[in-house]
Design a protein around this motif. Structure first.
Motif, PDB file in Angstrom:
ATOM      1  N   VAL A 181     -12.987 -50.836  -4.423  1.00 38.97           N
ATOM      2  CA  VAL A 181     -12.409 -50.843  -5.770  1.00 38.97           C
ATOM      3  C   VAL A 181     -12.137 -52.268  -6.243  1.00 38.97           C
ATOM      4  CG1 VAL A 181     -10.411 -50.150  -7.164  1.00 38.97           C
ATOM      5  CG2 VAL A 181     -11.371 -48.559  -5.493  1.00 38.97           C
ATOM      6  N   ASP A 182     -12.490 -52.548  -7.485  1.00 37.39           N
ATOM      7  CA  ASP A 182     -12.132 -53.824  -8.119  1.00 37.39           C
ATOM      8  C   ASP A 182     -10.714 -53.678  -8.667  1.00 37.39           C
ATOM      9  OD1 ASP A 182     -11.728 -56.018  -9.792  1.00 37.39           O
ATOM     10  OD2 ASP A 182     -13.804 -56.049 -10.502  1.00 37.39           O
ATOM     11  N   PHE A 183      -9.728 -54.035  -7.851  1.00 40.11           N
ATOM     12  CA  PHE A 183      -8.335 -53.817  -8.231  1.00 40.11           C
ATOM     13  C   PHE A 183      -7.875 -54.738  -9.355  1.00 40.11           C
ATOM     14  CE2 PHE A 183      -8.027 -51.659  -4.080  1.00 40.11           C
ATOM     15  CZ  PHE A 183      -7.345 -50.521  -4.469  1.00 40.11           C
ATOM     16  N   ASP A 184      -8.424 -55.933  -9.445  1.00 39.02           N
ATOM     17  CA  ASP A 184      -8.010 -56.845 -10.511  1.00 39.02           C
ATOM     18  C   ASP A 184      -8.399 -56.273 -11.875  1.00 39.02           C
ATOM     19  OD1 ASP A 184      -6.952 -58.641  -8.703  1.00 39.02           O
ATOM     20  OD2 ASP A 184      -8.828 -59.756  -8.498  1.00 39.02           O
ATOM     21  N   GLU A 185      -9.618 -55.749 -11.975  1.00 38.12           N
ATOM     22  CA  GLU A 185     -10.042 -55.109 -13.221  1.00 38.12           C
ATOM     23  C   GLU A 185      -9.228 -53.850 -13.489  1.00 38.12           C
ATOM     24  OE1 GLU A 185     -14.329 -53.713 -14.842  1.00 38.12           O
ATOM     25  OE2 GLU A 185     -13.445 -52.450 -13.274  1.00 38.12           O
ATOM     26  N   PHE A 186      -9.007 -53.056 -12.442  1.00 36.84           N
ATOM     27  CA  PHE A 186      -8.243 -51.812 -12.584  1.00 36.84           C
ATOM     28  C   PHE A 186      -6.838 -52.101 -13.107  1.00 36.84           C
ATOM     29  CE2 PHE A 186      -5.164 -48.939 -10.428  1.00 36.84           C
ATOM     30  CZ  PHE A 186      -5.432 -47.797 -11.147  1.00 36.84           C
ATOM     31  N   ARG A 187      -6.190 -53.084 -12.528  1.00 40.92           N
ATOM     32  CA  ARG A 187      -4.823 -53.423 -12.944  1.00 40.92           C
ATOM     33  C   ARG A 187      -4.800 -53.907 -14.388  1.00 40.92           C
ATOM     34  NH1 ARG A 187      -0.853 -57.358 -13.004  1.00 40.92           N
ATOM     35  NH2 ARG A 187       1.182 -56.666 -12.215  1.00 40.92           N
TER      36      ARG A 187
END
Length: 279
Positions: free
Chosen positions: A249-255
């Motif tokens: 998961v791309d957490f920076d984009e998700f956040r």
């Protein structure tokens, strides 16, 4: 009456549990799925995880935090009131391992969703270690329920008012460094928590699943609001998830996406509170 609230309980400040009459959803629901509801005709669509369901009674159980105008409206409903509309179950059911050693982690209001998963994992014969965390002891929920489904239960609070002082990720890291091993780690909560758990488990090559709480509109994959990048490819939380491999998961984009409308949400909440004061 369908969509009628038949039970309501305050679990913690601004955290409510409701049991709703929804026989069709209760009959089809599976672990990890969710519903989308509107409190009234002009209301915002709110996705909420199914915490429990009873096909015989035709009821589902939901837990939510009064974080914005729509969830505060939902929290104002009482037993006997009817939710305007309710659709589900939505999302792909979670995969439950068999006879494995698992660690389930939840924080804040998401402890409820973590409990649902831990319960199903224990029923499937797994050895369950649970870590639940919150800012303070007052905000911890489902402690007694977790004790019933966990082989080991660790409680963590930011201020040390209950259990260990610190954060869930620090405790998980300590367990792994002491030689504890898991076949699976499952985490649900804020994006920051899930990202930190993923970063901790990746060097140990432990399969890690997170349940993403993306913004949603229709919940059937048409609007693209819940888009998330997984393994470099766009996916939709509502139809491809909500469970995903945390290490992909791309957490920076998700956040960034889940906080995109924070200012607008604050403005709507302010307007709603002013309207209530005038009325």
């Amino acid at each position: 009456m369908e969509n009628e609230i038949i039970f309501k309980e305050e679990l913690a400040p601004e955290v409510k549990l409701i049991k709703v009459r929804a026989p069709l959803i209760a009959r089809k629901a599976k672990t990890g799925q969710f519903v989308i509801l509107r409190v009234n005709e002009d209301g915002e669509r709110i996705p909420l995880t199914l915490i429990d369901w009873d096909p015989k009674d035709g009821t589902i159980t939901l837990v939510f935090k009064e974080a914005g105008a729509s969830t505060k409206e939902l929290g104002n409903l009482e037993v006997g009131d009817v939710i305007h509309d309710l659709v589900g179950p939505l999302g792909k059911p979670s995969e439950i391992p068999l006879h494995s050693k698992v660690c389930v982690i939840g924080r804040g209001v998401a402890i409820a969703a973590a409990y649902e998963r831990a319960k199903k994992m224990k029923e499937a014969g797994n050895n369950v270690t649970a870590i639940i965390s919150a800012r303070t002891a007052e905000q911890l929920i489902f402690k007694d329920q977790f004790r019933k489904v966990s082989d080991k239960l660790y409680i963590v609070t930011d201020d040390g008012s209950d259990g260990v002082k610190g954060y869930a990720n620090d405790l998980l890291r300590s367990l792994l460094e002491s030689g504890e091993r898991f076949d699976l780690v499952y985490a649900v909560g804020a994006a920051t928590l899930m990202k930190s758990i993923s970063e901790t488990t990746k060097p140990h090559k432990i399969k890690t699943i997170v349940s993403l709480n993306s913004l949603m509109v229709d919940g059937t994959g048409m609007c693209g609001c819940c888009r998330v990048t997984v393994a470099g490819k766009p996916m939709f939380t509502c139809v491809d998830g909500p469970d995903f491999d945390a290490h992909l998961v791309d957490f920076d984009e998700f956040r960034a996406r889940i906080h995109m409308y924070n200012e607008e949400e604050k403005l709507v909440l302010k307007i709603a509170e002013e309207c209530r004061c005038r009325s």
